[in-house]
Design a protein around this motif. Sequence first.
Motif, short mmCIF file in Angstrom:
data_model
loop_
_atom_site.label_atom_id
_atom_site.label_comp_id
_atom_site.label_asym_id
_atom_site.label_seq_id
_atom_site.Cartn_x
_atom_site.Cartn_y
_atom_site.Cartn_z
N VAL A 209 3.59 28.08 19.06
CA VAL A 209 2.88 27.54 17.89
C VAL A 209 2.49 26.08 18.13
O VAL A 209 1.34 25.68 17.96
N MET A 210 3.47 25.28 18.56
CA MET A 210 3.24 23.85 18.74
C MET A 210 2.23 23.58 19.85
O MET A 210 1.31 22.77 19.70
N MET A 211 2.41 24.26 20.97
CA MET A 211 1.56 24.00 22.13
C MET A 211 0.12 24.43 21.88
O MET A 211 -0.82 23.75 22.30
N SER A 212 -0.06 25.53 21.18
CA SER A 212 -1.42 26.01 20.90
C SER A 212 -2.18 25.02 20.03
O SER A 212 -3.35 24.71 20.30
N ILE A 213 -1.52 24.49 19.01
CA ILE A 213 -2.18 23.54 18.10
C ILE A 213 -2.53 22.25 18.82
O ILE A 213 -3.67 21.76 18.77
N VAL A 214 -1.56 21.68 19.52
CA VAL A 214 -1.75 20.38 20.16
C VAL A 214 -2.76 20.46 21.30
O VAL A 214 -3.60 19.57 21.48
N SER A 215 -2.70 21.54 22.08
CA SER A 215 -3.59 21.68 23.24
C SER A 215 -5.03 21.88 22.82
O SER A 215 -5.94 21.22 23.33
N THR A 216 -5.28 22.80 21.88
CA THR A 216 -6.66 23.07 21.47
C THR A 216 -7.28 21.88 20.75
O THR A 216 -8.50 21.68 20.83
N ALA A 217 -6.46 21.08 20.07
CA ALA A 217 -7.00 19.90 19.37
C ALA A 217 -7.57 18.89 20.36
O ALA A 217 -8.69 18.38 20.18
#
Length: 707
Positions: free
Chosen positions: A493-501
């Motif tokens: 969850v965390m990595m997907s949000i931060v990376s795509t941003a």
Amino acid sequence: MEIERDSGENFERKRVEGLNGERRREEVDNKEEEEEAFMEKAFKETEVPPWTKQITIRAMATSFGLSVVFNFIVCKLNLTTGVIPSLNVAAGLLGFMMLKSWTTLLPNIGFFNPQLFTRQENTVIQTCVVASSGIAFSSGTASYLLGMSPRIADQAEGGNTLANVKNLSIGWMMGFLFVVSFVGLFSIVPLRKIMILKYKLTYPSGSATAYLINSFHTPKGAKLAKKQVAALFKFFSFSFLWAFFQWFFAAADGCGFISFPTFGLKAYDQRFYFDFSATYVGVGMICPYMVNISLLFGAIISWGIMWPLIEAKKGDWYRADLPSSSLHGIQGYRIFIAIATMLGDGLFHVMYMLVKTLISLALQYSKKKDSSSVTPAANEESTNSETINNNEERRTEFFLKDQMPNWVAFLGYIGLAVISIVTVPFIFHQLKWYHILVAFVIAPVLAFCNAYGCGLIDWSLASNYGKFAIIIFSASVGLSDGGIIAGLASCAVMMSIVSTASDLMQDFKTGYLTLSSPRSMFLSQVAGTAMGCVITPLVFWFFYKAYPLGDPESTYAAPYGLIYRGIAILGVEGISSLPKNCLALSISFFVGAMIINLVTDLLQKYETKYRIHRFIPSPMCMAIPFYLGGYFAIDMCVGSLILYIWERRNKRMASEFGPAVASGLICGESLWGIPAAVLSLAGASAPICMKFLSASVNTKVDNFLNG
């Protein structure tokens, strides 16, 4: 877009990109300073199409085809060493050439004259392809998702309970990716004008990509692009045929050119050999010299010195009857010392990024207050400066068109967050709704820090935030309630949000410099993400069924599956899971990684004469061979050597054609993985097993066969 991974990991795809960013800045910025003022003159008379004509059916069809190819490449790299170079150049080149051929060929065979191929459409293709292949990394199919599987759990031993293991399947993986992969896009959209126009962040990778695409669509650039694509296909063919040739000699594990004992059998036992991999020779040509040297240095320290010394303590430091894959034996030292080094490197850069962000924001605020008292000197503006100002005005004008209202972004984020809070606990019952809620409350702050840091120094720390999420959430849930799965899922969850941003903000910068509509950038990122959510699980499943993923003796060792599970075990079990003296060694390497980074940063800031900081190895890169060995580092150093000799002979040609040659080497061998996997699934095996034996063993074999 940057070159991947903090990197499968970063090193991690973005970590390689971050390290490579410094070299690219030095090369690209100097060139841009000379030509930036005149670049837009070439497009002064060219009409900028509306966003509806920037996103076309042919662009989406091209993007989908290239996305499949690039997903296979990234998936293979993830499952071997996790070192992923930039594929932006290849995506831009191939996208340009495919549509340029399309628009040239159709009128010549009697079809209607197609719509003009513009740099905006090229930007859409590049954005879509890299967004799709980026999901192959951030999806965690080779790291945190694979770490949930029984295959990796059997190796890890600790926490191998029913609540801490989850069988992989295409259905829930695809559904999970669709639920969490789009949220980060909405988290950063309201800050686009602040980041790009107010703070004028450089986003070096996004700027370099924009410069590349702009140059493609000038007459001189188009001519060079055709030559680059020709070089790419030439070395693509060589790489593919070489991989095909090698297959005939690899009838079983330990057979073929991949097991050639280049430096002798003793060195081969310590995983020091050249395995004739065109892929990693190409990767080495793209990555900075210091990255490749750091990998080799880490292999020498670990497999050349540390592991032989620790193995000599067998029976004292750990039980002698343990298999080599046990985390309570030698494998535990390999994994947990690597984890400690990565966490030390990651913590330093997270702290560094936060401090850098706060200082930069304070300076921006101070500059804004003082701006009213500053009066520019008259008649000091040169022709170049006036041209640049006109370019900036034009870019700002188009950047402010077709804006997505902020309320849409807020509603999108909240809506997707609610969907995730409801659905994710059904996929991972170990995570409760309030765990997801906490992640979504924290994530926008981390997404801002990551996107801002990328704009300053081209480093994405998404995987580091993910690692810390694993420790925090796995410890809070506990082993008995499935803390390992909870930690790995929270990382997703965390990595997907931060990376795509951060990826989206890079694309906004690219769009700003190519006069592409922000709406077309956002929608192409959404389209690429959707493609990735479908393609990535299918490609991964292809490899998962064809090969023994995660087996340390396999071609597809997937090292980060065990590393990420090891981090989760550390979170739920604490230091009790470590073998004797492993804690002391891990702490030493954790502190050492922070000290090395601190020294490097201080030298970079204050020491300018000799630039010693260029010769200090990267702790993150050094940690990767701790588990895998030095064979791929040797491949990459060979790639560096080829590039170095090429640059000495003809620096300009090496600069123009090096990335294309490297991309061809990577693409060719990686795509051989498709027919190789099909042959494996069909039960076909190579006809020859080429093995290498010592003279004494060969004599024994001969005597046995003759006896």
